[in-house]
Design a protein around this motif. Sequence first.
Motif, PDB file in Angstrom:
ATOM      1  N   PHE A  62     -98.042  37.149 -52.726  1.00  0.00           N
ATOM      2  CA  PHE A  62     -96.968  36.688 -53.597  1.00  0.00           C
ATOM      3  C   PHE A  62     -96.977  37.596 -54.823  1.00  0.00           C
ATOM      4  CE2 PHE A  62     -95.575  33.192 -56.644  1.00  0.00           C
ATOM      5  CZ  PHE A  62     -94.289  33.072 -56.137  1.00  0.00           C
ATOM      6  N   ARG A  82     -90.952  32.527 -50.296  1.00  0.00           N
ATOM      7  CA  ARG A  82     -91.245  31.904 -51.586  1.00  0.00           C
ATOM      8  C   ARG A  82     -90.614  32.789 -52.643  1.00  0.00           C
ATOM      9  NH1 ARG A  82     -97.506  31.963 -52.389  1.00  0.00           N
ATOM     10  NH2 ARG A  82     -96.946  30.943 -54.336  1.00  0.00           N
ATOM     11  N   GLN A 108     -92.565  36.230 -51.520  1.00  0.00           N
ATOM     12  CA  GLN A 108     -93.468  36.432 -50.391  1.00  0.00           C
ATOM     13  C   GLN A 108     -92.821  35.841 -49.149  1.00  0.00           C
ATOM     14  OE1 GLN A 108     -96.986  33.882 -50.034  1.00  0.00           O
ATOM     15  NE2 GLN A 108     -98.174  35.747 -49.693  1.00  0.00           N
TER      16      GLN A 108
END
Length: 172
Positions: A62, A82, A108
């Motif tokens: 991420f 995400r 991500q």
Amino acid sequence: MIKPIINISEVELLPRPAAFAATGEAAQRFDARMGFVASLIGAQKLGYNITAVPPGKRAFPFHNHRVNEEMFFILEGSGEVRIGEAVYPVKAGDIVACPPGGKETAHQFINTGAAEMKYLAVSTRLSPEIAEYPDSGKFGILAEFPSDAGNAPQTFRFVGRESKSIDYWEGE
């Protein structure tokens, strides 16, 4: 002159470069094969790659970019992305924008499907770049410079944590 066209079927997907291969416990969550397209078609200001992510895996941690913008086009499969604090389902045909910014733009992809998920990633190639990794509290700096006299690419890459910063004058 380089032919400015390539068919997606001609892009060879290879294990990620060693500098980006997941190791240790991270290898259980991260995996991807990648095909770098930009250099094959003569791109100069944009980077292009095709990334294939196995079921249950993520390609990258991420992260957000402070300088470069990315766009993703899902070619095959399905999963989630995400972005900031939100999670969105994605499937073949979806386009995802990831502009530069802070933690709110961190992103991500996670392959939650049963088959490999492939996407085309397009990004600006501005240098230097600062990436932040909100899940682990890390940051990374990447700078690319003109090739040296032997035509070897010149790069600077550093990954660290702000909490381990040293004083500007230390050692002077």
